[in-house]
Motif scaffolding. Structure first.
Motif, PDB file in Angstrom:
ATOM      1  N   ARG A 114       4.773   3.114  -6.773  1.00  0.00           N
ATOM      2  CA  ARG A 114       3.418   2.720  -6.395  1.00  0.00           C
ATOM      3  C   ARG A 114       2.521   3.953  -6.284  1.00  0.00           C
ATOM      4  O   ARG A 114       1.385   3.965  -6.779  1.00  0.00           O
ATOM      5  CB  ARG A 114       3.437   1.975  -5.064  1.00  0.00           C
ATOM      6  N   GLU A 169      -0.839   5.090  -8.463  1.00  0.00           N
ATOM      7  CA  GLU A 169      -2.114   5.431  -7.832  1.00  0.00           C
ATOM      8  C   GLU A 169      -2.597   6.807  -8.267  1.00  0.00           C
ATOM      9  O   GLU A 169      -3.795   7.051  -8.395  1.00  0.00           O
ATOM     10  CB  GLU A 169      -1.971   5.399  -6.305  1.00  0.00           C
ATOM     11  N   ASN A 222     -11.472   1.269  -6.691  1.00  0.00           N
ATOM     12  CA  ASN A 222     -10.609   0.712  -5.654  1.00  0.00           C
ATOM     13  C   ASN A 222     -10.791   1.497  -4.385  1.00  0.00           C
ATOM     14  O   ASN A 222     -10.661   2.731  -4.370  1.00  0.00           O
ATOM     15  CB  ASN A 222      -9.143   0.741  -6.105  1.00  0.00           C
TER      16      ASN A 222
END
Length: 795
Positions: A127, A131, A366
């Protein structure tokens, strides 16, 4: 597989490891540890043993390969190479997918070749990799392919290590490590300020008492280079002794990225808050945040006035394309969320209701795990105003281009690009396609009147126009039927669609050339009178110099006035005659240019010319020994030096010098000016401005009326600035023509001799040497107002 066949040390490591460990034999798992059961989400070994890796894998891996094919290939490769490290997407018993890092090792156990498999859950790592992928692709590659350093240590020192650990620390052999302590390969202090010896003691104590610990640490290589690493320490039992099994991973790149990310975040916040563009964050519902520039742009005072509003709340009901703002905004937001970004123009509404144009760039981003929109808003109201003006000018140009009676064309260095109907008619062609692609040489004789070859002359003219900007010349063209004719051409460089081209105005002057010969013959009779006039003017100039000098003597004042009165009548008659001669010459020229001149008109002009010349000669002979005083206005208009003047007095002199013009037009002038305005300025330029304004009013404002009135108001707007408020009550200027009055050559009196340069000269003088500005306000049939401001030195 019986556990009692495994060595005690290996068994301890195998059972207590935080990683999922299993033994693979004959195509299936034959043993596993508790961490493996927890990893795949089963409660008993029976739910795992006897299965294959495919039973805990999705059908396809992320690279598109089938899990069954890829796993068989990797197992075969491990049998060949002895060990293998790779990442794999597994599934739990409930179907949830998770990432693991797998280390396969071929080993001999009880005389049989088996595979030892080590699974470590790296879902969080994956993850984080996703990112940070956009920020550092290199980091992701290095991070994923790195080999962990493994070692065994007790409370005293390192007992054993692998090659990766040696490489990590910069040592060449195990003997360099074994016997050292973590303190020997660490700096004196850690990042939290603790000494490494105290921090290491606490960590080792925790691992021995609690069983395991994960932490970040600064290590020191053999060459004293410090680097960050992540360490997982697990207590295990080796040969009956409790030892620590440590997995060390270099995270220097990760730490650098964290610092970069923090710096980027700080930079973004700084740019966001200090940007001169309006910046804001919004979701599908409302604004979430904005900077001060956005508040200023919309006329709000604090963020709370914006946050919670929607774009519709600060927009008019409809946009310029006729769509409702609510529909247009919904489409734009949807596009930004699905496509990632969009740039568009929008009409916003300020807090006071004022509408203005802006350009907006919206980008999806984001923020804290939520997709939001980041919008950059810039006021483009001035740009839109210029676009509308440019469009209007373009439409006007195209109308004038197509409907002009003069032949107009566009060309570059190679050929003609476009032309109007008048140009086709002038050359005897029927359609544009006959002209476009030709060169000026194709419609010219081989030689021009001066003997130059047309090709050489045309090349020089085109080069001059491109380098100097414009040129006016006479040329012999050739019609489609071969007929040659004279024309006058004005060529100006312009830019169309980003390309420099030439704009040419062509006018047939064949008849003019014939008349020039006839007029030259007739003008021979006037040469004697003109010579006498020039001689008299030279006498007057010499006398002027003497009178200017003698004005210093007060005793000669009355003599100057007497002389001026004495010569007023004969000079007036002579000037009237000359003026009439000029007007009749202008009228005959206009009649000729318009194609309306008849033989009777021309003969009447010649008779009148002879009569006027005789009258002028007689009156000029009478004034051979008389002179008139030359007022300061005349002197100033030939001098470009600043001097001290009284504004009120000087304007009075300018108006007085135009008495005959005003009297003829039946125009009254009222001057409102403080009699004590003493300034230093260029009076010649000021005289030129006032003269042109007054003459413009007489010729244009009152040309169709029986007189009128002019008012000139003068005031100080600052110590170094004077404002002149000039008004007349004449016919005014139409709204269509008002934006063009300062353009060169723009006139509504072309057929009456107007050149269109008067107001352009005024504009250039005021905005240039006088360092000021000029505005014009007018409505048709309601007079005109000129607001003139210019710089002075107050005294």
């Amino acid at each position: 597989m019986q556990t009692n066949t495994i060595t005690d040390g290996f068994e301890a490591v195998f059972r207590n490891s935080k990683d999922g460990l299993a033994i693979f034999k004959d195509g299936m798992f034959v043993d596993c540890n508790q961490s493996m059961l927890e990893l795949v989400g089963v409660s008993t070994p029976e739910a795992f043993v006897g299965h294959t890796p495919i039973d805990f894998s999705p059908e396809y891996q992320p690279d598109g390969q089938k899990s069954v094919d890829k796993s068989l290939a990797l197992i075969e490769l491990c049998y060949q190479k002895g060990s293998l490290r790779f990442e794999w997407l597994h599934t739990k018993s409930n179907g949830d997918e998770f990432w693991v890092e797998v280390i396969l090792t071929r080993m001999v156990l009880n005389g049989e070749i088996v595979l030892h498999t080590n699974w470590r859950d790296i879902s969080e790592k994956k993850r984080l990799e996703l990112e940070t992928a956009a920020q550092k692709e290199t980091f992701e590659t290095l991070f994923n392919e790195s080999v962990d350093g493994l070692c065994l240590l007790n409370e005293k020192s390192y007992l054993d290590c692998n090659q990766a650990f040696l490489w990590l620390l910069g040592f060449s052999k195990k003997e360099d490590i074994i016997g050292l302590t973590p303190i020997d390969i660490s700096p004196e202090f850690q990042s939290d300020g603790r000494t490494s010896v105290d921090a290491a003691a606490a960590i080792i104590q925790h691992a021995f008492t609690q069983g395991s610990i994960r932490f970040e640490w600064i290590h020191k290589k053999a060459d004293d280079t410090e680097f960050w690493c992540e360490i997982i320490v697990t207590k295990t039992n080796l040969n009956g002794e409790d030892v620590l099994y440590a997995i060390t991973r270099d995270i220097s790149e990760k730490k650098r990225l964290e610092l970069e990310t923090a710096a980027q975040k700080e930079t973004f916040e700084t740019l966001f808050n200090e940007s001169v563009d309006g910046l804001c964050l919004l979701n599908e519902k409302s604004y979430l945040d904005c900077n001060q520039a956005f508040l200023t742009l919309l006329g709000f005072s604090k963020k709370e006035d914006i946050i919670g509003l929607t774009p519709i709340d600060i927009s008019p009901e409809f946009q310029s394309d006729g769509r409702a703002s609510v529909d247009a905004a919904a489409a734009i937001i949807q596009h930004a969320f699905t496509q990632g970004s969009i740039r568009f123009e929008w009409i916003h509404k300020k807090a006071d209701g004022t509408e203005f144009w802006c350009e907006i760039i919206v980008t999806k981003t984001n923020l804290n795990g939520e997709d939001v929109l980041y919008a950059i808003t810039r006021d483009i109201s001035e740009k839109k105003r210029l676009e509308l003006e440019t469009a209007a000018q373009k439409e006007t140009f195209e109308t004038l281009f197509n409907e002009s009676v003069d032949g107009l064309c566009l060309l570059n260095e190679k050929s003609y690009l476009d032309c109007n109907q008048a140009f086709l008619s002038l050359l005897g062609f029927s359609k544009k396609e006959d002209i476009i692609g030709l060169t000026p040489i194709d419609i010219s004789p081989e030689f021009q009147s001066d003997g130059r070859a047309s090709v050489d002359a045309a090349t020089a003219i085109i080069q001059h126009a491109f380098t100097q900007g414009s040129i006016r010349f006479e040329w012999i063209h050739k019609k489609a039927d071969g007929t040659e004719f004279w024309c006058e051409i004005i060529v100006t460089k312009t830019n169309i669609n980003g390309e420099d081209v030439l704009y040419a105005i062509t006018r047939d002057i064949s008849e003019k050339k014939k008349l020039e010969i006839a007029i030259n013959d007739r003008n021979a009779d006037l040469k004697t009178a003109n010579d006498s006039l020039e001689e008299m003017l030279e006498d007057l100039r010499r006398t002027q110099d003497k009178l200017v000098e003698s004005e210093k003597m007060a005793s000669l004042g009355s003599l100057v006035a007497g002389v001026a009165h004495e010569i007023n009548t004969p000079i007036g008659i002579g000037l009237t005659g000359v003026t009439q001669l000029m007007e009749e010459s202008r009228d005959i020229r206009q009649s000729y240019q318009a194609g309306k001149m008849t033989q009777d008109d021309f003969e009447e002009f010649l008779d009148s010319t002879n009569e006027i010349s005789d009258i002028v000669k007689k009156n000029l002979d009478r004034t051979a020994h008389l002179v008139r005083s030359f007022k300061q206005v005349a002197v100033d208009q030939t001098c470009e030096e600043d001097r001290q003047i009284n504004i009120k007095t000087y304007i009075d002199e300018v108006v007085f010098s135009l008495a005959s013009v005003l009297r003829k037009g039946k125009v009254d002038v009222a001057i409102d000016c403080d009699a004590h305005h003493e300034v230093m300025t260029n009076p010649g330029l000021l005289s030129q401005v006032l003269t042109n304004l007054i003459v413009n009013s007489v010729n244009h404002g009152f040309s169709y009326s029986n007189g009128g009135a002019i008012s000139i108001g003068v005031s100080k707007t600052a110590d170094d600035e004077i404002q002149i408020d000039y008004k007349d009550n004449g016919r005014g200027i139409s709204q269509e023509n008002l934006p063009k009055i300062f353009d060169p050559f723009f006139t509504t009196r072309r057929n009456r001799g107007g050149t269109g340069l008067g107001l352009n000269i005024i504009y250039n003088i005021i905005t240039g040497p006088l360092g000021g500005s000029i505005e014009c306000h007018s409505k048709e049939n309601e007079g005109v107002q000129f607001l003139v401001k210019f710089k002075v030195q107050s005294l």
